[in-house]
Write an enzyme that holds these catalytic residues in place. Structure first.
Site, PDB file in Angstrom:
ATOM      1  N   HIS A 130       0.821  -1.209   0.000  1.00 46.10           N
ATOM      2  CA  HIS A 130       0.000   0.000   0.000  1.00 46.10           C
ATOM      3  C   HIS A 130       0.852   1.254   0.000  1.00 46.10           C
ATOM      4  CE1 HIS A 130       0.752   0.931   4.284  1.00 46.10           C
ATOM      5  NE2 HIS A 130       0.601  -0.367   4.532  1.00 46.10           N
TER       6      HIS A 130
ATOM      7  N   CYS B 250       3.140  -4.921   6.738  1.00 48.83           N
ATOM      8  CA  CYS B 250       2.754  -4.645   5.361  1.00 48.83           C
ATOM      9  C   CYS B 250       3.928  -4.051   4.580  1.00 48.83           C
ATOM     10  CB  CYS B 250       1.577  -3.681   5.327  1.00 48.83           C
ATOM     11  SG  CYS B 250       0.003  -4.444   5.770  1.00 48.83           S
TER      12      CYS B 250
END
Length: 320
Positions: free
Chosen positions: A210, A226
């Protein structure tokens, strides 16, 4: 549990995305191979090294080392390792800055997305049409900090979300409560959203590739597992990476490369698990050296090899 919980926000931007993609394709075909974007390379016919290191000069007094890193497609740790004696915040107008823009491709299948957490870098191998030269795109990333390790292994992308909402997981809520600053149940799209404007979900529950609202952290181990990309970078790949794309997350702290003349090079990083260089790394180098012609094999500088492995600073060292 990591922090990357998302929910898509309503969006009617499909036509705009299609238009932008079409514009990109027209620009690429119009200007040809010489106009490849930063960090985009044709795969070499021989060897596994792409790009080249170079030097730039600071033009503006206000530029930080991080500004220069972003402008040249490298991350925090990369620019710091290449310029250990340069001020991070005030390098100074006229200062020469080394840009480590040469990369040894990871020693895995060149398919889909490859993420080497040891070097904090993502490689994307787009599918090409028949007759096209295979290519690779590479970008700096941020990954999980200590205690929130980014998981290794082969997975795939499952969904792409534009303007995702962020739902803070229980671990985040607990930490915030201990500070006396509990977060809201949901953070809507906007400047306060830590996921940025684009998110690509992986087939590992809770893990994503992301964007971020803190781009200075790209090239650092700072997330909850992440994979973070600079907003400009994830925007560039968001529409390119289809759902179902293979994602191979590896930890390859030592990479052996060879150039067009089959001469060996070595690139070593500090492994995230701090195990350092093991016997397999050394055996790979020795085995490769055994395949070289006698004249080249006898010229390998094992002192350079040992120093590169000991430093682990990510520089690419020729071994002959």
């Amino acid at each position: 549990m990591n922090s990357c919980f998302v929910k898509p926000a309503a969006s009617g931007r499909l036509l705009r995305c299609v238009f932008m993609m079409a514009l990109w394709l027209v620009s690429f075909s119009a200007f040809g191979e010489t106009s490849r974007p930063l960090g985009h390379y044709l795969l070499p016919e021989t060897g596994n090294i792409v790009g080249e290191a170079y030097t730039v000069q600071v033009e503006n007094e206000e530029d930080t080392l991080l500004d220069i890193a972003h402008a040249h497609g490298v991350g925090y740790e990369e620019i710091r390792r290449a310029n250990p004696d340069t001020s991070l915040w005030v390098p100074g107008k006229g200062t020469k800055v080394q840009i480590p823009a040469q990369h040894i491709l990871p020693d895995v299948e060149r398919k889909g997305v490859v993420i080497n957490i040891a070097e904090l870098r993502l490689y994307y191998y787009p599918e090409v049409q028949e007759g096209e030269t295979p290519r690779v795109e590479t970008y700096p990333i941020g990954i999980g900090r200590d205690g929130f390790d980014t998981p290794l292994g082969i997975t795939k992308t499952t969904m792409r979300l534009e303007d995702p909402a962020w739902y803070p997981p229980e671990s985040v809520r607990q930490e915030a409560a201990e500070r006396g600053d509990p977060p809201p149940n949901v953070v809507p799209p906007g400047p306060d959203n830590p996921l940025g404007q684009h998110a690509i979900l992986l087939d590992i529950p809770g893990y994503l590739i992301h964007g971020t609202n803190q781009p200075d952290g790209i090239g650092m181990r700072a997330s909850r597992g992440c994979i973070r990309m600079h907003p400009d970078d994830i925007k560039a790949v968001f529409e390119q990476i289809p759902n179902g794309t293979q994602v191979n997350i590896i930890d390859e702290p030592v990479k052996l490369g060879w150039d067009a003349d089959h001469l060996p090079h070595l690139q070593a990083f500090t492994s995230l698990n701090e195990q350092g260089t093991n016997m397999n790394d050394l055996l790979d180098i020795v085995n490769y050296a055994d395949k070289l012609p006698e004249k080249k094999r006898s010229n390998i500088d094992y002192e350079v090899m040992q120093n590169a492995l000991r430093r682990g600073n990510g520089s690419i060292e020729p071994l002959i």
